[in-house]
Every structure is written in structure tokens, then in C-alpha cells.
Design an enzyme around this catalytic site. Structure first.
Site, PDB file in Angstrom:
ATOM      1  CD  GLU A  37      -1.412  -2.313   2.031  1.00  0.00           C
ATOM      2  OE1 GLU A  37      -2.134  -3.325   2.023  1.00  0.00           O
ATOM      3  OE2 GLU A  37      -0.277  -2.292   2.575  1.00  0.00           O
ATOM      4  CE1 TYR A  75       7.648   0.691  -3.316  1.00  0.00           C
ATOM      5  CE2 TYR A  75       5.734   2.121  -3.169  1.00  0.00           C
ATOM      6  CZ  TYR A  75       6.829   1.524  -2.581  1.00  0.00           C
ATOM      7  OH  TYR A  75       7.100   1.756  -1.250  1.00  0.00           O
TER       8      TYR A  75
END
Length: 174
Positions: free
Chosen positions: A118, A130
Site C-alpha cells: 500500500e 514501484y
């Protein structure tokens, strides 16, 4: 990131109990709501499914400086990135990328084949990093962060690729 200039280099290694004061201080400096006291101790001593690593800057003749930390939880064949912190002065220099690549490689060796995390909706820099790993947005966790009620973006990496992780670990250009 930091190369051979002045004999300084980035060293990644497993976290140990003597690192806890510095890891906890980094966590407090990095997040509005840091992990509770003794949470990192629990991960190191009581959670057999936890991968805990740190990044240190080392310079000949000087004490190493802790500049980053990561905790990943192994859940069956999945690596859940629980926390990743990098000191303000060393952000956007590849520390987080190298820590994540190393910890995910360890997770792969331990049986993980996919990953999830998250990330704050407002943390564009982390989201960009990411996506370099292949993480994709798959959902939103409404008001996930208790401190600000900010939403979290749920991101998954469907397949951990050890060769790609090795590239990300060594590529200083990212």
C-alpha cells in the site's frame, strides 16, 4: 547511488537488534504515524515470516550511517511490503530501489512469487519507483492512513522475477 567517491558506499544487510534505535528514529522521522515502539523488535525476534533489512552508508574510518530500512512479511507465496523508509537526505538516490530489490530477492528465495504493498495516494515518487519494478495499481483502500485519512493505493507485482530484481539492485541509473 553513492559510489566510490571518498571510499563511501551503500551497504545493504539484514537488520539486527543493535540497529533498532536508529531504525525506530528513521521511522519516526519518515512517517506521520510511525510504527509502535517495539514493533521492529517483534519483527526481528518473534515473526519468522518477516524480512528486515537496512541500508548503511559506509566510509573508511567512520561509523556507518543508517539511511534506510525495509520490512517485508511473507504470506504463503506473497511478499507484503510492510514498511520502507529512507532518510530525507538520501531520497531519490536509489536507496529505496536497492533496499526493495534486495528484500524482494530474499523473499523470492524464501518462496514468494508475487508481491503487494500500500502506498499513500499523494506519494508520487514512491509510486513511480514501484512501477519500475512492475507493480500495478489494483485498488484503493479508503482512508487507510489513520493520521490523515488519506487513501492508499494497493499495488501488486504479479510475478517476482529474480533477474529483474538483480538488475534493479545494481542499476544506478534508475
Amino acid at each position: 547511488m553513492v559510489g566510490a567517491a571518498g571510499g563511501t558506499q551503500l551497504v545493504l544487510r539484514p537488520m539486527n537488534l543493535s540497529d533498532l534505535p536508529k531504525v525506530e528514529a528513521l521511522d519516526r522521522d519518515s512517517f506521520l504515524t510511525p510504527w509502535p515502539q517495539d514493533a521492529f523488535r517483534y519483527e526481528l525476534t518473534s515473526n519468522p515470516h518477516s524480512i528486515c533489512w537496512i541500508a548503511e552508508l559506509t566510509t573508511s574510518g567512520l561509523k556507518p550511517i543508517l539511511v534506510g530500512s525495509i520490512v517485508i512479511w511473507l504470506v504463503v507465496d506473497e511478499a507484503h511490503v510492510a514498511t520502507l523508509a529512507v532518510s530525507d537526505a538520501f531520497r531519490r538516490h536509489g536507496v529505496a530501489r536497492q533496499l526493495l530489490a534486495q528484500a524482494l530477492a530474499v523473499a523470492y528465495e524464501s518462496g514468494a512469487r508475487q508481491a503487494l504493498l500500500e502506498v499513500r495516494e499523494s506519494n508520487q515518487a514512491a509510486q513511480k519507483m514501484y512501477t519500475q519494478f512492475g507493480f500495478e495499481e489494483v485498488g484503493i483502500r479508503k482512508a487507510y492512513y489513520h493520521d490523515t485519512h488519506e487513501d492508499a493505493i494497493l499495488m501488486t507485482l504479479k510475478e517476482l522475477n529474480p533477474d529483474r530484481l538483480a538488475e534493479l539492485l545494481t542499476d544506478d541509473e534508475k
